[in-house]
Write a protein that holds these residues in place. Structure first.
Motif, PDB file in Angstrom:
ATOM      1  N   GLY A  36       0.797  -1.220   0.000  1.00  0.00           N
ATOM      2  CA  GLY A  36       0.000   0.000   0.000  1.00  0.00           C
ATOM      3  C   GLY A  36       0.826   1.265   0.000  1.00  0.00           C
ATOM      4  N   GLU A  53      -1.943   9.726  -2.137  1.00  0.00           N
ATOM      5  CA  GLU A  53      -1.859   8.634  -3.095  1.00  0.00           C
ATOM      6  C   GLU A  53      -1.687   7.295  -2.374  1.00  0.00           C
ATOM      7  OE1 GLU A  53      -1.966   6.830  -6.791  1.00  0.00           O
ATOM      8  OE2 GLU A  53      -2.468   8.878  -6.192  1.00  0.00           O
ATOM      9  N   VAL A  54      -0.892   7.281  -1.299  1.00  0.00           N
ATOM     10  CA  VAL A  54      -0.736   6.072  -0.505  1.00  0.00           C
ATOM     11  C   VAL A  54      -2.082   5.642   0.076  1.00  0.00           C
ATOM     12  CG1 VAL A  54       0.253   5.120   1.617  1.00  0.00           C
ATOM     13  CG2 VAL A  54       1.685   6.423   0.043  1.00  0.00           C
ATOM     14  N   LYS A  56      -4.997   6.192  -1.150  1.00  0.00           N
ATOM     15  CA  LYS A  56      -5.812   5.615  -2.220  1.00  0.00           C
ATOM     16  C   LYS A  56      -5.382   4.181  -2.524  1.00  0.00           C
ATOM     17  CE  LYS A  56      -7.310   9.784  -4.684  1.00  0.00           C
ATOM     18  NZ  LYS A  56      -7.357  10.472  -5.999  1.00  0.00           N
ATOM     19  N   ARG A  57      -4.082   3.925  -2.531  1.00  0.00           N
ATOM     20  CA  ARG A  57      -3.588   2.568  -2.787  1.00  0.00           C
ATOM     21  C   ARG A  57      -4.096   1.604  -1.715  1.00  0.00           C
ATOM     22  NH1 ARG A  57       1.537   1.840  -6.009  1.00  0.00           N
ATOM     23  NH2 ARG A  57       1.887   0.057  -4.636  1.00  0.00           N
ATOM     24  N   ARG A  58      -4.047   2.042  -0.472  1.00  0.00           N
ATOM     25  CA  ARG A  58      -4.503   1.166   0.595  1.00  0.00           C
ATOM     26  C   ARG A  58      -6.004   0.923   0.502  1.00  0.00           C
ATOM     27  NH1 ARG A  58      -0.910   2.373   6.056  1.00  0.00           N
ATOM     28  NH2 ARG A  58       1.120   2.189   5.030  1.00  0.00           N
ATOM     29  N   VAL A  60      -7.702   0.918  -2.270  1.00  0.00           N
ATOM     30  CA  VAL A  60      -7.879  -0.004  -3.388  1.00  0.00           C
ATOM     31  C   VAL A  60      -7.643  -1.439  -2.927  1.00  0.00           C
ATOM     32  CG1 VAL A  60      -6.823  -0.807  -5.538  1.00  0.00           C
ATOM     33  CG2 VAL A  60      -7.425   1.589  -5.280  1.00  0.00           C
ATOM     34  N   THR A 200      -6.506  -5.357  -9.744  1.00  0.00           N
ATOM     35  CA  THR A 200      -6.185  -3.933  -9.869  1.00  0.00           C
ATOM     36  C   THR A 200      -5.535  -3.656 -11.218  1.00  0.00           C
ATOM     37  OG1 THR A 200      -4.007  -4.208  -8.826  1.00  0.00           O
ATOM     38  CG2 THR A 200      -5.870  -3.697  -7.377  1.00  0.00           C
ATOM     39  N   ILE A 204      -0.056  -0.130  -8.921  1.00  0.00           N
ATOM     40  CA  ILE A 204      -0.198  -1.106  -7.843  1.00  0.00           C
ATOM     41  C   ILE A 204      -0.221  -2.529  -8.397  1.00  0.00           C
ATOM     42  CG2 ILE A 204      -2.734  -1.056  -7.818  1.00  0.00           C
ATOM     43  CD1 ILE A 204      -2.565  -1.277  -4.772  1.00  0.00           C
ATOM     44  N   ASP A 207       3.412  -3.434  -9.039  1.00  0.00           N
ATOM     45  CA  ASP A 207       4.090  -3.653  -7.764  1.00  0.00           C
ATOM     46  C   ASP A 207       3.691  -4.998  -7.151  1.00  0.00           C
ATOM     47  OD1 ASP A 207       5.280  -1.214  -8.081  1.00  0.00           O
ATOM     48  OD2 ASP A 207       3.941  -0.152  -6.700  1.00  0.00           O
ATOM     49  N   THR A 341      -8.607   0.752  -9.761  1.00  0.00           N
ATOM     50  CA  THR A 341      -7.424   1.605  -9.786  1.00  0.00           C
ATOM     51  C   THR A 341      -7.614   2.720  -8.775  1.00  0.00           C
ATOM     52  OG1 THR A 341      -8.213   3.209 -11.425  1.00  0.00           O
ATOM     53  CG2 THR A 341      -7.230   1.167 -12.272  1.00  0.00           C
ATOM     54  N   THR A 342      -6.553   3.452  -8.507  1.00  0.00           N
ATOM     55  CA  THR A 342      -6.672   4.577  -7.578  1.00  0.00           C
ATOM     56  C   THR A 342      -7.583   5.665  -8.130  1.00  0.00           C
ATOM     57  OG1 THR A 342      -4.642   5.519  -8.531  1.00  0.00           O
ATOM     58  CG2 THR A 342      -4.407   4.182  -6.534  1.00  0.00           C
TER      59      THR A 342
END
Length: 355
Positions: A36, A53-54, A56-58, A60, A200, A204, A207, A341-342
Motif C-alpha cells: 500500500g 496517493e498512498v 488511495k492505494r490502501r 484499493v 487492480t 499497484i 508492484d 485503480t486509484t
C-alpha cells in the motif's frame, strides 16, 4: 465408503476452501503496510499529496477483498460446525486442547474485521493508521497460528485414554509446527499479492506482481521442506503425489505471474494451497487427531464420529444446500470481477490536526 470417511473428506474440502479463499484475504491484509505504500508525514500533520496517493492505494487493496472477505470466513464456521456434528470427540479434544491458540485466532479475526469496517469511519490520519496496524496483525496472527495448529494436528499431540489433550500451548510450538506457520504466511502473502495484481490496474498491479515474484521462490522452498518433513513423518504414495503437484502448481503460478497472466497465476497459487491442504489430510487419515502419548489413544474416523443416523441426515442437508451456497458465492465474485485503480477512489476528506 463409510459415511465417517465421507465426512472426513468433506471437512478436508471445507478447510481447503477456507485457506484458498481466506488465504488471499490474509495476504492482502499482511501486505497492506508494504504494498500500500508508506505514509511520510507525521500523524499530527496534514497529509501530503504523496500520502494521499498512498491512502488511495490502501483503499484499493482493501476494496479488492471488501465484497468477499466475510463470505470467505463462512467456510471456517462451516468447517467447525461440520466437525462438531460429524466428529464430536475430535471437536471436543481439539477445541479444548487448542483453546488458547484458537482464542488468539478469534480475537485477531475480530480485530481485523473491525479494521475493515471502522477504518473509513473517521478522516483522522491517526485513526486510519491504527486500524491499518489492526488489519496487519489481525491477518498475520491467524495465518501463522492456523499453520502451526494444522501442522501440530498432523504430527500428533499428547492425548490420554479419556481423549483429553494433556499438553499446553508450548506443546504446539515445535520446530516443524513453527515451520508450518511460517509457510502458511508465505503462501498467503504470495497468493494475496497475485490476487491484488488480478484485481487492480496501474502501478499497484505492477508492484503486486513484483512482490509475488520476490516472495514466491522463498515460499516454494519453505513449502517443499515442510511437506517433505510431513511426508517422512507419515506420508504415503498419494500424499507424495499431492506434494509434487503442489510444488509444480506454485512454480507454474509464478511463471504465469512473470508473464503478466494474473488469472492463471492465481489458479496456480490456489491449486498450491489446495494440494498442500490435501497432503495434510492424506497424511492424517485414518486418524483425525493422532496421539503421541500412545497410538491406541489416537482419535480416528471410526472412534470419533457421530452415529450413522446423524451422518446420514447431515449428508442429505449438505447435498441440498452446498450447491446453493457455492452458486451464491460464485455469483458474488462474478459481480465484483472488474479491476480497480486509484482513479476509482474519491479524494479523502481530511481533518487537519485532528485526533
Amino acid at each position: 465408503m463409510e459415511l465417517s470417511t465421507v465426512w472426513f473428506v468433506i471437512i478436508g474440502v471445507l478447510w481447503t476452501g477456507y485457506f484458498v479463499l481466506e488465504g488471499f484475504d490474509f495476504g492482502v491484509g499482511i501486505l497492506l503496510p508494504f504494498l500500500g505504500g508508506r505514509k511520510r508525514s507525521a500523524i499530527e500533520a496534514p497529509p501530503t499529496p504523496a500520502d494521499a496517493e498512498v491512502e488511495k492505494r490502501r483503499r484499493v487493496m482493501l476494496n479488492t477483498i471488501g465484497p468477499v472477505w466475510d463470505g470467505n470466513e463462512v467456510w471456517v464456521l462451516t468447517a467447525g460446525g461440520a466437525t462438531f456434528a460429524a466428529f464430536p470427540h475430535w471437536y471436543a479434544t481439539m477445541f479444548s486442547g487448542f483453546y488458547l491458540a484458537l482464542l488468539l485466532i478469534l480475537v485477531a479475526l475480530i480485530v481485523r474485521n473491525l479494521g475493515f469496517d471502522y477504518r473509513h469511519k473517521r478522516p483522522h490520519e491517526s485513526w486510519k493508521r491504527r486500524w491499518d496496524v489492526a488489519v496487519f496483525w489481525g491477518s498475520l496472527v491467524p495465518a501463522f497460528l492456523w499453520g502451526v495448529a494444522l501442522t501440530s494436528v498432523v504430527l500428533g499431540v499428547p492425548i490420554d485414554a479419556d481423549k483429553e489433550f494433556t499438553g499446553n500451548l508450548l506443546t504446539l510450538l515445535g520446530p516443524t509446527s513453527l515451520l508450518g506457520g511460517l509457510t502458511f504466511v508465505a503462501l498467503f502473502v504470495t497468493h494475496g499479492a497475485i490476487f491484488v495484481a488480478l484485481k487492480t490496474d496501474g502501478p499497484i498491479r505492477a508492484d503486486a506482481r513484483r512482490v509475488a515474484a520476490r516472495v514466491g521462490l522463498p515460499t516454494a522452498g519453505l513449502a517443499v521442506v515442510l511437506l517433505f518433513l510431513l511426508g517422512l513423518h507419515g506420508g504415503d504414495a498419494a500424499s507424495w503425489i499431492t506434494t509434487v503437484l503442489a510444488a509444480a502448481a506454485l512454480v507454474v503460478g509464478l511463471w504465469f505471474n512473470l508473464k503478466d497472466r494474473e488469472g492463471m497465476a492465481f489458479i496456480g497459487t490456489a491449486a498450491t494451497i489446495a494440494l498442500a491442504v490435501a497432503t495434510y489430510f492424506l497424511i492424517l487419515f485414518p486418524n483425525v487427531m493422532p496421539s503421541t502419548t500412545d497410538p491406541a489413544f489416537s482419535l480416528t474416523t471410526a472412534n470419533a464420529s457421530s452415529s450413522h443416523y446423524t451422518l446420514t441426515i447431515m449428508t442429505v442437508v449438505a447435498l441440498v444446500f452446498t450447491p446453493i451456497v457455492l452458486l451464491y458465492q460464485g455469483w458474488t465474485y462474478w459481480v465484483f470481477r472488474k479491476r480497480l485503480t486509484t482513479q476509482h477512489i474519491p479524494a479523502d476528506v481530511v481533518l487537519e490536526h485532528a485526533h
